[in-house]
Design an enzyme around this catalytic site. Sequence first.
Site, PDB file in Angstrom:
ATOM      1  CG  ASP A   1      -1.621  -0.150   3.129  1.00  0.00           C
ATOM      2  OD1 ASP A   1      -0.869  -0.948   3.714  1.00  0.00           O
ATOM      3  OD2 ASP A   1      -1.221   0.901   2.587  1.00  0.00           O
TER       4      ASP A   1
ATOM      5  CG  ASP B   1       2.285  -3.850   3.930  1.00  0.00           C
ATOM      6  OD1 ASP B   1       2.399  -3.954   2.696  1.00  0.00           O
ATOM      7  OD2 ASP B   1       2.783  -2.907   4.576  1.00  0.00           O
ATOM      8  CD  GLU B   2       0.184  -1.641  -0.354  1.00  0.00           C
ATOM      9  OE1 GLU B   2      -0.641  -0.968  -1.000  1.00  0.00           O
ATOM     10  OE2 GLU B   2       1.414  -1.538  -0.518  1.00  0.00           O
TER      11      GLU B   2
END
Length: 418
Positions: A14, A110-111
């Site tokens: 993350d 973003d993960e």
Amino acid sequence: MGGQSVERTILHCDLNSFFASVELLEHPDLADRPVAVCGDPESRHGIVLAKNEAAKKFGIQTAETVWQARQKCPDLVMLPPHHKKYRAYSKKVNAIYGQYTDLVEPFSIDESWLDVTGTLPLFRKDGKALADELRERLKRELGLSISVGVSFNKVFAKLGSDYKKPDATTVISRDNFQTIAWPLPVTDLLFVGRTAAQLLKRYGVRTIGDLARFDPETLTLLLGQQGSKLSSYARGEDNAPVVPAGQLPPPKSVGNGMTFRRNLNSPEEVRTGIELLSDTVAARLRRETLLAGGIQVTIRDPEFRTITRQKPLELSTDLSRELSAAAYELVCRNWSFQRPIRMLTVTAQNLLTPEEAAHQGNLFASGEDQKRKKLQRLEQTVDQIRNRYGKSAIQLAALTEDRSAGTEIPDHISFKDH
């Protein structure tokens, strides 16, 4: 004689304060100052999309207005978003992940989950050491930091990346998951939303451990099939595979819901809310190259009484205007506007590819069909502008006319820090 199965090693990576971190790469002088990325920094009604660690110390929250953020931190530096740049960095990050395994499943911009079970022996490292190497590489090569959860399934790996931030590695194993995970609030578990948490609280379920110990059959009665899944997640029984993006199955439905800052009390306010939700649903359909064959609306009042209604569409569509009209008709048919509305969800159902929908034929006259094609070109043009300049580049006219309902928020009920 079958061999013993190998324990999986799943990483959940993350990116920390992603949007703000990318912006600070070009503004290193602001690194120690409170910074927020906002949809419209000059507007009192603009929304905070992300903030750095310094801003978090002032209590700045994602999705609050610029006005609220400035009340908490008058010296807050506000920067406009650059979504094209964020997508470019997301691709770079996932390319690095791909050097460690071909099983990389993006969960958001973003993960990502990584299944490194089969590749760990090549690097002669355990999961934690590999996670630490990834953290150092991203800092060195891209200037970005990540928090990583290492576990034997996806749900606990995600929980691990959330457990300690920023720039940290957390291992949740079969030996320690009850110690680490079970004392945490039930809302920390993936897919436990606010509504489910409120219902569970009535039955004394406040932590993940409470959920793990709760009778699974009763959970199923309370929450349906989702209750059974959440029960297994809490007990560490998630066995969902990490699926690369290109192999993910198409969605069965596409929906968007919103809890409004104040109740909707008039047909005009309800129509505005539905138009906003339908706009985002339609854009998602076009992005997935899918058409909706049906529409569903969920309505909740301030007392949390909820109804769900649905109907088939005369012609499959990915047009915001057609989805909005059908959804509004459902509301008018099934709801008295004398009762205020707290939450609305619009969901496109019975999804088809254009080829699958072709057999329906054209149910409109040629003139109407030409009008529909113009609308399709118009909405596709809007998509292109938003992809290039961000979601806030073009907004529905209704949103600029009536912001009192809270309908300028362009996302789901829950917001994630980017």
